[in-house]
Design an enzyme around this catalytic site. Structure first.
Site, PDB file in Angstrom:
ATOM      1  N   GLY A  90      48.397  44.398  47.189  1.00 54.72           N
ATOM      2  CA  GLY A  90      47.029  44.905  47.350  1.00 54.72           C
ATOM      3  C   GLY A  90      46.890  45.763  48.593  1.00 54.72           C
ATOM      4  O   GLY A  90      47.562  45.520  49.592  1.00 54.72           O
ATOM      5  N   ARG A 149      52.537  45.935  42.041  1.00 58.30           N
ATOM      6  CA  ARG A 149      53.032  44.581  42.329  1.00 58.30           C
ATOM      7  C   ARG A 149      54.354  44.289  41.620  1.00 58.30           C
ATOM      8  O   ARG A 149      54.619  43.156  41.240  1.00 58.30           O
ATOM      9  CB  ARG A 149      51.981  43.547  41.895  1.00 58.30           C
ATOM     10  CG  ARG A 149      50.723  43.559  42.733  1.00 58.30           C
ATOM     11  CD  ARG A 149      49.860  42.357  42.436  1.00 58.30           C
ATOM     12  NE  ARG A 149      48.611  42.400  43.157  1.00 58.30           N
ATOM     13  CZ  ARG A 149      48.461  42.004  44.419  1.00 58.30           C
ATOM     14  NH1 ARG A 149      49.492  41.542  45.079  1.00 58.30           N
ATOM     15  NH2 ARG A 149      47.294  42.085  45.009  1.00 58.30           N
ATOM     16  N   ASP A 180      54.953  38.142  49.108  1.00 55.10           N
ATOM     17  CA  ASP A 180      55.818  38.421  47.955  1.00 55.10           C
ATOM     18  C   ASP A 180      56.632  39.692  48.192  1.00 55.10           C
ATOM     19  O   ASP A 180      57.815  39.762  47.841  1.00 55.10           O
ATOM     20  CB  ASP A 180      54.972  38.585  46.681  1.00 55.10           C
ATOM     21  CG  ASP A 180      54.399  37.253  46.201  1.00 55.10           C
ATOM     22  OD1 ASP A 180      55.024  36.210  46.460  1.00 55.10           O
ATOM     23  OD2 ASP A 180      53.311  37.262  45.596  1.00 55.10           O
ATOM     24  N   LYS A 204      51.615  43.129  55.870  1.00 52.22           N
ATOM     25  CA  LYS A 204      50.214  43.481  55.601  1.00 52.22           C
ATOM     26  C   LYS A 204      49.622  42.443  54.680  1.00 52.22           C
ATOM     27  O   LYS A 204      50.348  41.903  53.828  1.00 52.22           O
ATOM     28  CB  LYS A 204      50.094  44.879  54.981  1.00 52.22           C
ATOM     29  CG  LYS A 204      50.505  45.020  53.498  1.00 52.22           C
ATOM     30  CD  LYS A 204      49.446  44.774  52.482  1.00 52.22           C
ATOM     31  CE  LYS A 204      50.039  44.060  51.276  1.00 52.22           C
ATOM     32  NZ  LYS A 204      49.252  43.835  50.155  1.00 52.22           N
ATOM     33  N   THR A 205      48.426  42.100  54.809  1.00 53.23           N
ATOM     34  CA  THR A 205      47.618  41.471  53.770  1.00 53.23           C
ATOM     35  C   THR A 205      46.251  41.120  54.339  1.00 53.23           C
ATOM     36  O   THR A 205      46.158  40.535  55.418  1.00 53.23           O
ATOM     37  CB  THR A 205      48.235  40.212  53.116  1.00 53.23           C
ATOM     38  OG1 THR A 205      47.253  39.654  52.241  1.00 53.23           O
ATOM     39  CG2 THR A 205      48.666  39.133  54.072  1.00 53.23           C
ATOM     40  N   ASP A 207      44.497  38.952  53.253  1.00 51.68           N
ATOM     41  CA  ASP A 207      44.337  37.495  53.153  1.00 51.68           C
ATOM     42  C   ASP A 207      44.661  36.790  54.474  1.00 51.68           C
ATOM     43  O   ASP A 207      44.268  35.642  54.672  1.00 51.68           O
ATOM     44  CB  ASP A 207      45.252  36.919  52.070  1.00 51.68           C
ATOM     45  CG  ASP A 207      44.891  37.426  50.679  1.00 51.68           C
ATOM     46  OD1 ASP A 207      43.932  38.206  50.565  1.00 51.68           O
ATOM     47  OD2 ASP A 207      45.575  37.049  49.722  1.00 51.68           O
TER      48      ASP A 207
END
Ligand code: FBP
Length: 552
Positions: A90, A149, A180, A204-205, A207
């Protein structure tokens, strides 16, 4: 505004974006020599341990398990290296600045190529030479390269990746992604070791769940997303204390950990914020959670406050033990009957799953609203993740709250409004922190490539001391997890723990937030002044930083 400016923004972006692209990119002093970027070299700091024998065997080529720190370069950096970069997973704010950082570290004498459309595009060999990045400086999104993804999951795909590297004469591949995607990087690094091709990950994320202790308290993207949500949630809290009639139920993105919800709660002080990890830890049931909220709502109403706001983390359902078992069983049926379910509509899939579930799982599944049941039948992503962003948990919670309150306090009016704040947070223009972090993580990744390192993730820590670059061996982060019935290598996610200082602080305040109207407006992100340099509150509390501000 003049008409030509409006028309111009079709081509050149809005005035705001144009202004943002004029802002400087600040390199950390570790990368600067006489004000020019000079990529440093790396030296060992502390040794990490591999978690188990199987991991050690599968990543046998990783020779150096040390976390690295930088030291000044004394020789000229290498030339003529060809490096490919891709976004994976994402989008997260600050990604375009990572590209700048890599390009600045590589300098004029090396070549940076971009893979279009993430690992999927890379495997197709869809690469181009990156030259001018000026239009994406300090801009949100991943649109310059695109993302996907795709998991590089088997020998065939690894071989395909190797062919692309050879075809484009690559010396290195940089993967910008979450847990992931960095697992992809670790596996690819091992596979390409004998070809002498480096693979580096960049964390990166939005979340916030890809962390590496002191070396990486938070990846880029989290700060911007939580500041966007913080503004929106703060506004809703202001609205509801003004009109005094609605309970807003807001689901926030962030699927496998509740860092986003905790951060937004600390920024805005809502009446209720559910933290998935706590619910799992206390083995709570969904009905138990709803009951507790219903009592809180009734109590507030009896004090003349028929309004409030509830925050729910996107991945909540997977953390509730009774539901988790059922969701795993749904995944098993879906895997077994993949051919039958292929191209079938949601209604067909829902009925099929219901029919093939057994015992308790069938009962639990049948008790959910149809829309929730349907969304649970969406195909998992390439990494085996359930698409929790599509499951309207907030609607389920509202339905159950209404039912419960009707029983406990018949006639009590409950007016609800549901929201999902997700995609709108992760592509906002980067906050000052993410713009800076993304750029410096990119500089670190480019410097690692020039230092001939492979199997590392670039990292940045010590924000209270002005920040410091590190490199963390990916294999030191790899673990084994069950995904859709298979044991797989994955980089372990960092979740909220009951011992975290930020969580404990939240616990000490939440009763007061439920009783009173404490809601705060963090306001829109700032690019100047004191609040421009504010770190995520959770990071500042957890790390025990003395001041809540990060300084450039
Ligand atoms: P990653 O950073 O791990 O890729 O995930 C970020 C995220 O925004 C999650 O919070 C969310 O559940 C998911 O992506 C949504 O994915 P998609 O873009 O595939 O709908």
């Amino acid at each position: 505004m003049l008409q030509h400016e409006v028309t111009g923004s079709e081509r050149d972006r809005s005035l705001f974006q144009q202004e943002l692209s004029k802002r400087e990119l600040h390199a950390h002093k570790a990368f600067l020599e006489d004000d020019k970027v000079l990529p440093p070299v790396f030296e060992p700091l502390v040794e990490m341990e591999v978690k188990n024998e199987k991991i050690a065997r599968s990543f046998a080529h990783v020779e150096d398990l040390h976390v690295l720190q930088t030291k000044s370069r004394t020789s000229d950096p290498p030339r003529d290296k060809r490096v490919a970069v891709m976004f994976s997973g994402g989008p997260a704010a600050g990604g375009h600045n990572v590209l700048f950082g890599i390009q600045d570290a590589l300098g004029k004498h090396n070549t940076l190529l971009g893979a279009k459309g993430g690992p999927g595009g890379f495997l197709q060999g869809d690469l181009f030479e990156i030259e001018d990045l000026s239009k994406v400086k300090n801009q949100g999104g991943f649109d310059f390269l695109g993302t996907d993804r795709t998991k590089i999951k088997n020998k065939g795909l690894l071989e395909q990746a190797r062919r692309v590297c050879w075809k484009h004469k690559l010396d290195a591949v940089i993967i910008v992604g979450g847990d992931d995607s960095n697992t992809n990087a670790a596996i690819l690094a091992e596979y390409l070791y004998q070809d002498g091709i480096s693979v580096i990950g960049v964390p990166k994320t939005m979340d916030g769940d890809l962390q590496a202790g002191e070396y990486l308290p938070i990846p880029f993207g989290f700060d911007t997303a939580t500041k966007v949500y913080g503004e929106l949630v703060g506004n809703l809290l202001r609205d509801t204390t003004s009109s005094k009639k609605y309970w807003h139920v807001v689901r926030l993105m962030g699927r496998d950990a509740s860092h986003v919800t905790l951060e937004v709660a600390l920024q805005t002080k809502p009446q209720v914020a559910l933290i998935s990890e706590e619910i799992q830890h206390r083995r709570r049931t969904l009905q138990g959670i709803v009951d507790e909220m219903a009592h809180g709502i009734i109590k507030r109403a009896s004090h003349g406050k028929p309004y409030g706001l509830i925050l729910i983390p996107e991945g909540l359902l997977e953390f509730i033990p009774e539901l988790k078992g059922m969701m795993d069983d749904v995944s098993t049926v879906m895997k077994k009957d993949a051919k039958i379910l292929l191209d079938r509509n949601l209604e067909y899939r829902r009925k099929h799953i219901q029919k093939h579930l057994k015992g308790k799982s069938r009962k639990v599944y049948s008790g959910l609203p149809y829309r929730v049941q349907e969304m649970m039948t969406l195909s998992r992503d390439d990494h085996g993740n359930l698409r929790v962003s599509q499951i309207p948990t907030e609607e389920l919670i509202v339905e159950m709250l209404i039912e419960r309150i009707n029983k406990l306090a018949p006639g009590l009016p409950l007016k609800t409004v549901t929201h999902f704040f997700g995609y709108e947070g992760r592509c906002g223009p980067p906050s000052v922190f993410d713009a800076w972090l993304g750029y410096n993580l990119g500089l670190t990744a480019g410097s690692l490539v020039l230092d001939g390192r492979t199997g590392y993730m670039s990292a940045f820590g010590d924000f209270d001391k002005g920040g410091r670059p590190y490199a963390v061996p990916l294999v030191g982060l790899v673990d084994i997890e069950e995904r859709s019935g298979n044991k797989e290598f994955v980089i372990k996610k960092t979740k909220v723990t009951m011992a975290d200082k930020a969580f404990r602080y939240f616990c000490s305040r939440r009763t007061s937030w439920l009783e009173h109207d404490c809601g705060a407006n963090p306001g829109p992100r700032q690019y100047e002044g004191k609040t421009a340099n504010q770190l995520p509150i959770t990071v500042a509390l957890n790390k025990g930083y003395k001041g809540p501000f990060f300084k450039l």
